[in-house]
Write a protein that holds these residues in place. Structure first.
Motif, PDB file in Angstrom:
ATOM      1  N   GLN A  31      -6.238   0.636  13.322  1.00 53.02           N
ATOM      2  CA  GLN A  31      -6.008  -0.428  14.297  1.00 53.02           C
ATOM      3  C   GLN A  31      -5.310  -1.611  13.633  1.00 53.02           C
ATOM      4  N   ILE A  32      -5.792  -2.004  12.442  1.00 52.99           N
ATOM      5  CA  ILE A  32      -5.193  -3.122  11.720  1.00 52.99           C
ATOM      6  C   ILE A  32      -3.758  -2.804  11.339  1.00 52.99           C
ATOM      7  N   ALA A  33      -3.513  -1.565  10.888  1.00 58.38           N
ATOM      8  CA  ALA A  33      -2.169  -1.155  10.466  1.00 58.38           C
ATOM      9  C   ALA A  33      -1.172  -1.251  11.613  1.00 58.38           C
ATOM     10  N   LYS A  34      -1.626  -0.997  12.830  1.00 60.58           N
ATOM     11  CA  LYS A  34      -0.741  -1.061  13.998  1.00 60.58           C
ATOM     12  C   LYS A  34      -0.538  -2.499  14.468  1.00 60.58           C
ATOM     13  N   ASP A  35      -1.576  -3.333  14.301  1.00 57.76           N
ATOM     14  CA  ASP A  35      -1.516  -4.701  14.834  1.00 57.76           C
ATOM     15  C   ASP A  35      -0.718  -5.640  13.922  1.00 57.76           C
ATOM     16  N   ASP A  36      -1.266  -5.959  12.771  1.00 60.92           N
ATOM     17  CA  ASP A  36      -0.607  -6.900  11.848  1.00 60.92           C
ATOM     18  C   ASP A  36      -1.137  -6.646  10.444  1.00 60.92           C
ATOM     19  N   TYR A  37      -0.669  -5.569   9.838  1.00 57.86           N
ATOM     20  CA  TYR A  37      -1.213  -5.173   8.542  1.00 57.86           C
ATOM     21  C   TYR A  37      -0.940  -6.208   7.460  1.00 57.86           C
ATOM     22  N   LYS A  38       0.212  -6.895   7.523  1.00 60.89           N
ATOM     23  CA  LYS A  38       0.559  -7.864   6.478  1.00 60.89           C
ATOM     24  C   LYS A  38      -0.417  -9.027   6.445  1.00 60.89           C
ATOM     25  N   SER A  39      -0.802  -9.498   7.611  1.00 58.19           N
ATOM     26  CA  SER A  39      -1.744 -10.612   7.686  1.00 58.19           C
ATOM     27  C   SER A  39      -3.064 -10.246   7.016  1.00 58.19           C
ATOM     28  N   PHE A  40      -3.530  -9.026   7.287  1.00 56.60           N
ATOM     29  CA  PHE A  40      -4.777  -8.590   6.667  1.00 56.60           C
ATOM     30  C   PHE A  40      -4.629  -8.462   5.158  1.00 56.60           C
ATOM     31  N   LEU A  41      -3.588  -7.772   4.696  1.00 51.18           N
ATOM     32  CA  LEU A  41      -3.411  -7.551   3.258  1.00 51.18           C
ATOM     33  C   LEU A  41      -3.228  -8.856   2.494  1.00 51.18           C
ATOM     34  N   GLU A  42      -2.594  -9.828   3.125  1.00 51.68           N
ATOM     35  CA  GLU A  42      -2.318 -11.090   2.439  1.00 51.68           C
ATOM     36  C   GLU A  42      -3.498 -12.051   2.456  1.00 51.68           C
ATOM     37  N   ASN A  43      -4.468 -11.804   3.327  1.00 51.12           N
ATOM     38  CA  ASN A  43      -5.596 -12.737   3.447  1.00 51.12           C
ATOM     39  C   ASN A  43      -6.950 -12.121   3.107  1.00 51.12           C
ATOM     40  N   ASN A  44      -6.973 -10.856   2.757  1.00 53.02           N
ATOM     41  CA  ASN A  44      -8.229 -10.204   2.406  1.00 53.02           C
ATOM     42  C   ASN A  44      -8.814 -10.851   1.153  1.00 53.02           C
ATOM     43  N   ASP A  45     -10.094 -11.184   1.197  1.00 56.79           N
ATOM     44  CA  ASP A  45     -10.717 -11.852   0.042  1.00 56.79           C
ATOM     45  C   ASP A  45     -11.493 -10.884  -0.862  1.00 56.79           C
ATOM     46  N   ALA A  56      -7.525  -0.410   1.139  1.00 57.00           N
ATOM     47  CA  ALA A  56      -6.885   0.830   0.687  1.00 57.00           C
ATOM     48  C   ALA A  56      -6.400   1.655   1.870  1.00 57.00           C
ATOM     49  N   PHE A  57      -7.224   1.789   2.884  1.00 59.22           N
ATOM     50  CA  PHE A  57      -6.847   2.586   4.053  1.00 59.22           C
ATOM     51  C   PHE A  57      -5.725   1.927   4.853  1.00 59.22           C
ATOM     52  N   VAL A  58      -5.789   0.612   5.026  1.00 59.56           N
ATOM     53  CA  VAL A  58      -4.738  -0.092   5.764  1.00 59.56           C
ATOM     54  C   VAL A  58      -3.396   0.100   5.073  1.00 59.56           C
ATOM     55  N   LEU A  59      -3.389  -0.035   3.762  1.00 60.10           N
ATOM     56  CA  LEU A  59      -2.147   0.144   3.012  1.00 60.10           C
ATOM     57  C   LEU A  59      -1.626   1.568   3.158  1.00 60.10           C
ATOM     58  N   GLY A  60      -2.535   2.511   3.235  1.00 56.61           N
ATOM     59  CA  GLY A  60      -2.121   3.898   3.415  1.00 56.61           C
ATOM     60  C   GLY A  60      -1.556   4.186   4.791  1.00 56.61           C
ATOM     61  N   TYR A  61      -2.092   3.523   5.802  1.00 61.18           N
ATOM     62  CA  TYR A  61      -1.665   3.779   7.181  1.00 61.18           C
ATOM     63  C   TYR A  61      -0.477   2.921   7.617  1.00 61.18           C
ATOM     64  N   ALA A  62      -0.192   1.850   6.895  1.00 65.22           N
ATOM     65  CA  ALA A  62       0.873   0.930   7.294  1.00 65.22           C
ATOM     66  C   ALA A  62       2.240   1.611   7.274  1.00 65.22           C
ATOM     67  N   LYS A  63       3.088   1.240   8.206  1.00 60.88           N
ATOM     68  CA  LYS A  63       4.443   1.770   8.292  1.00 60.88           C
ATOM     69  C   LYS A  63       5.430   0.646   7.978  1.00 60.88           C
ATOM     70  N   ASP A  64       6.191   0.830   6.916  1.00 53.56           N
ATOM     71  CA  ASP A  64       7.145  -0.197   6.527  1.00 53.56           C
ATOM     72  C   ASP A  64       8.076   0.373   5.464  1.00 53.56           C
ATOM     73  N   ASP A  65       9.013  -0.432   5.008  1.00 55.74           N
ATOM     74  CA  ASP A  65       9.885  -0.033   3.916  1.00 55.74           C
ATOM     75  C   ASP A  65       9.041   0.277   2.686  1.00 55.74           C
ATOM     76  N   ILE A  66       9.366   1.338   1.986  1.00 62.18           N
ATOM     77  CA  ILE A  66       8.553   1.769   0.854  1.00 62.18           C
ATOM     78  C   ILE A  66       8.454   0.697  -0.223  1.00 62.18           C
ATOM     79  N   ASN A  67       9.516  -0.054  -0.448  1.00 69.11           N
ATOM     80  CA  ASN A  67       9.484  -1.093  -1.479  1.00 69.11           C
ATOM     81  C   ASN A  67       8.569  -2.249  -1.098  1.00 69.11           C
ATOM     82  N   VAL A  68       8.498  -2.530   0.190  1.00 69.68           N
ATOM     83  CA  VAL A  68       7.569  -3.555   0.671  1.00 69.68           C
ATOM     84  C   VAL A  68       6.135  -3.087   0.451  1.00 69.68           C
ATOM     85  N   LEU A  69       5.856  -1.849   0.799  1.00 61.97           N
ATOM     86  CA  LEU A  69       4.502  -1.313   0.649  1.00 61.97           C
ATOM     87  C   LEU A  69       4.096  -1.229  -0.823  1.00 61.97           C
ATOM     88  N   LEU A  70       5.033  -0.887  -1.685  1.00 62.87           N
ATOM     89  CA  LEU A  70       4.712  -0.801  -3.110  1.00 62.87           C
ATOM     90  C   LEU A  70       4.389  -2.179  -3.704  1.00 62.87           C
TER      91      LEU A  70
END
Length: 215
Positions: A31-45, A56-70
């Motif tokens: 659900q997070i990966a579809k909604d706004d995965y960047k916001s979660f990854l950038e603010n997770n404490d 880990a799961f959000v990063l795995g499910y996120a759809k984006d440019d491979i270099n951005v995900l890496l």
């Protein structure tokens, strides 16, 4: 969805003896990966194990440019300090299979790391995504060189070797019996044990390994 909302939702998820069930975390991550995965990854404490695993799961499910995900993958590595988060991150990062060369090059910057989980990330990424005809010989060479001074790095290599035995038994046997095998004694023995325990390996090979292991 902000961190407070996520934490509130986590508190209401049915728990198991290990915490939140993996299926529930995966469902939430999708659900997070579809909604706004960047916001979660950038603010997770990363205050809880569940939040690290969810990351880990959000990063795995996120759809984006491979270099951005890496880049997000790279930022997360310092927070990976347990085998469950490590392996969930690696196994869920299936976008690797669309970008083998890029991810391989990325992983190689960690192949000489002395840090336990950086080494394990390499081995688990390799066994999860690179056991194919194109990369198998390279994979064996990298596993042979990984640092295995710590338990989880040893087990990562052992798991990878056992998985290779299931898919490429001839290559694996040749490697383990050759003078080019540089596995330390502990990692070698763990590899043999994992091979014997693997359902992917035939009984014939298990018997042979049991009679011919040399370290």
């Amino acid at each position: 969805m902000n961190i407070k909302d996520i934490n509130d939702k986590i508190k209401n998820i049915k728990r198991t003896t290990f915490g939140i069930s993996i299926p529930e975390l995966k469902k939430f991550a999708k659900q997070i990966a579809k909604d706004d995965y960047k916001s979660f990854l950038e603010n997770n404490d990363f205050k809880t194990f569940e939040l690290r695993l969810l990351h880990a799961f959000v990063l795995g499910y996120a759809k984006d440019d491979i270099n951005v995900l890496l880049k997000y993958f790279d930022k997360f590595i310092p927070y990976v300090n347990d085998w469950a988060t490590n392996d969930s991150l690696c196994q869920s990062f299936k976008i690797t299979r669309k970008h083998y060369e890029i991810v391989w090059e990325y992983l190689m910057k960690y192949k000489n790391s002395k840090k336990e989980f950086e080494s394990r990330i390499v081995s688990v990424m390799l066994l999860s995504h690179f056991l194919n005809d194109t990369y198998i010989d390279k994979v064996i060479k990298v596993l042979d060189q990984l640092n295995t001074d710590s338990y989880y790095s040893q087990m990562g290599v052992a798991w990878a070797i056992a998985t290779i035995m299931g898919k490429y038994p001839d290559k694996c046997l040749t490697y383990l019996q050759s003078n080019n095998c540089n596995l330390d004694k502990i990692t070698y023995k763990k590899s043999i044990r994992k091979i014997k325990e693997s359902y992917r390996v035939s009984d014939k090979i298990k018997t042979y390994i049991n009679n011919n292991a040399h370290k």
